[in-house]
Design an enzyme around this catalytic site. Structure first.
Site, PDB file in Angstrom:
ATOM      1  CG  HIS A 117      -2.015   1.216   1.323  1.00 50.85           C
ATOM      2  ND1 HIS A 117      -1.576   2.472   1.842  1.00 50.85           N
ATOM      3  CD2 HIS A 117      -3.044   1.336   0.721  1.00 50.85           C
ATOM      4  CE1 HIS A 117      -2.400   3.336   1.502  1.00 50.85           C
ATOM      5  NE2 HIS A 117      -3.410   2.540   0.945  1.00 50.85           N
ATOM      6  CG  LEU A 167      -3.322  -8.773   5.323  1.00 46.27           C
ATOM      7  CD1 LEU A 167      -3.390  -8.302   6.965  1.00 46.27           C
ATOM      8  CD2 LEU A 167      -2.724 -10.226   5.411  1.00 46.27           C
ATOM      9  CG  HIS A 206      -6.102  -0.400  -1.652  1.00 52.02           C
ATOM     10  ND1 HIS A 206      -6.498   0.692  -2.326  1.00 52.02           N
ATOM     11  CD2 HIS A 206      -6.033  -0.200  -0.359  1.00 52.02           C
ATOM     12  CE1 HIS A 206      -6.377   1.729  -1.494  1.00 52.02           C
ATOM     13  NE2 HIS A 206      -6.305   1.136  -0.236  1.00 52.02           N
ATOM     14  CD  GLU A 264       7.310   7.919  -6.345  1.00 48.70           C
ATOM     15  OE1 GLU A 264       7.259   7.476  -7.105  1.00 48.70           O
ATOM     16  OE2 GLU A 264       6.171   8.880  -5.841  1.00 48.70           O
ATOM     17  N   GLY A 292     -10.065  -5.931  -1.006  1.00 43.86           N
ATOM     18  CA  GLY A 292     -10.850  -4.626  -1.073  1.00 43.86           C
ATOM     19  C   GLY A 292     -10.594  -4.060  -2.442  1.00 43.86           C
TER      20      GLY A 292
END
Lengths: 122, 122
Positions: free
Chosen positions: A12, A74, A79, A49, A77
């Protein structure tokens, strides 16, 4: 162009440098242990980055034409389901000869159960 | 009081019901596979129920005096280092005879490397 496999671990990304450093250290451990991939890199969805498109373009420029994108997440979702595929597809459209595939996210692995149970008794 | 071990899996919690359901399903798989713990439950740091104190008090009320709290987290961030210990300590102070310990978080497990490499070639 020879067939060259690369692995791109996606995290993330965090405002905390140490969390991003944890990802880079994990990537180094993956690099050491992987036999299947000739190169292993990491990228971040946000807050750190390189970005996913930047890392993918770098791998393509280095000659990799088979890239596996592995979400270090995990849960299934937004993302994992929307954001990462959207970032991949931007680069995939630029290089139609390169195969970029998204592997199942970490939380989806059956082995997570045994790993958790091992952690629980440490 | 006999010695009874319980495992409490802690997830962050999500606004998305499906993500919380994933955690409950994972908890069910842990329950099925665990031989060491007579009971396995889950709790959420925020955005879902039960809370960590609520779940811990429930386990104490059910007679468990050895409780392992296992953070289902990937990085050594504030949640793992500060928030979960703070929630545990509230309940630990209420029940000094109960041993509540926090196991290492998932991302800290050496086995994560092999698990990721297995996911990458699925």
């Amino acid at each position: 162009m020879i067939n060259e496999n690369a692995l791109l671990l996606i995290a993330h990304g965090s405002r905390r440098d140490r969390s991003n450093t944890e990802i880079r250290e994990l990537t180094e451990r993956l690099r050491t242990r992987s036999e299947h991939f000739s190169r292993v890199e990491c990228a971040f969805l946000e807050l750190a980055e390189p970005s996913i498109p930047h890392a993918l373009r770098g791998l393509v420029a280095a000659g990799f034409n088979e890239i596996t994108v592995l979400p270090y997440f995990l849960s299934r979702g937004r993302h994992v389901v929307e954001d990462i595929p959207a970032e991949i597809s931007v680069v995939a459209r630029e290089y139609p000869a390169v195969r970029i595939r998204q592997a199942p996210y970490l939380g989806d692995a059956e082995g997570v159960v045994d790993l958790l149970l091992r952690q629980a008794v440490l």
